[in-house]
Design a protein around this motif. Sequence first.
Motif, mmCIF file in Angstrom:
data_model
loop_
_atom_site.group_PDB
_atom_site.id
_atom_site.type_symbol
_atom_site.label_atom_id
_atom_site.label_comp_id
_atom_site.label_asym_id
_atom_site.label_seq_id
_atom_site.Cartn_x
_atom_site.Cartn_y
_atom_site.Cartn_z
ATOM 1 N N LYS A 1 29.855 -32.179 6.869
ATOM 2 C CA LYS A 1 29.325 -33.403 6.284
ATOM 3 C C LYS A 1 30.397 -34.489 6.368
ATOM 4 N N THR A 2 30.048 -35.622 6.998
ATOM 5 C CA THR A 2 30.978 -36.741 7.125
ATOM 6 C C THR A 2 30.270 -38.039 6.780
ATOM 7 N N VAL A 3 31.058 -39.043 6.449
ATOM 8 C CA VAL A 3 30.525 -40.367 6.148
ATOM 9 C C VAL A 3 30.709 -41.223 7.396
ATOM 10 N N ILE A 4 29.603 -41.805 7.875
ATOM 11 C CA ILE A 4 29.657 -42.659 9.061
ATOM 12 C C ILE A 4 29.105 -44.034 8.715
ATOM 13 N N GLU A 5 29.443 -45.016 9.530
ATOM 14 C CA GLU A 5 28.883 -46.353 9.388
ATOM 15 C C GLU A 5 27.876 -46.571 10.500
ATOM 16 N N GLU A 6 26.708 -47.098 10.136
ATOM 17 C CA GLU A 6 25.665 -47.412 11.112
ATOM 18 C C GLU A 6 25.290 -48.874 10.975
ATOM 19 N N ALA A 7 24.816 -49.435 12.071
ATOM 20 C CA ALA A 7 24.351 -50.823 12.061
ATOM 21 C C ALA A 7 23.080 -50.926 11.240
ATOM 22 N N LEU A 8 23.016 -51.930 10.379
ATOM 23 C CA LEU A 8 21.791 -52.185 9.627
ATOM 24 C C LEU A 8 20.714 -52.720 10.563
#
Length: 169
Positions: free
Chosen positions: A44-51
């Motif tokens: 489990k990791t935290v990623i950033e995605e484009a809104l």
Amino acid sequence: MSEQWFVAYCKSREELRAQQNLHNQGIHSFFPKIRKNKIIRGKKTVIEEALFPSYLFILTDKENSAFPKIRSTRGVNDLVKFGNKIISVPETLIENLEKLCYSINDLNADNKVDLKKGDKVEILNGSFQGLTAIFKEQDGLERSMLFLQLLNQENTVSFSNNDIRKLES
């Protein structure tokens, strides 16, 4: 100077490159992203995605236009238009998007709590709501192990970090 927000359509997955190249040219831009918890390769990791994938908001002066410079920026395909008219976006919309992204990212970001072994916590939700427990250790990204006194026995129970809060000593 009447700066307005406009929308640029970027090449697929090149929004950050376009934003950096615009920054290098002195053009302010906003690329809304949200953090999400995802399981990648079993972890489990935290990623950033484009809104808004492939879209970037750009602040520029319409009269002293930098549109040709923006269109030729690496990573940008074109500006969003209706017919031949380049459309602008209300500043209040951008402000609201910035606030929304800030609040969403604070809630969904790494849900670790700042607790040390032995800290007293209160359980906020569920069937144990209102009870006091002792923090034992982190149990992954979103959960914590607590010592909970039940039926005159100390039990180790896992709780979501969103369901506990540290009690002041």
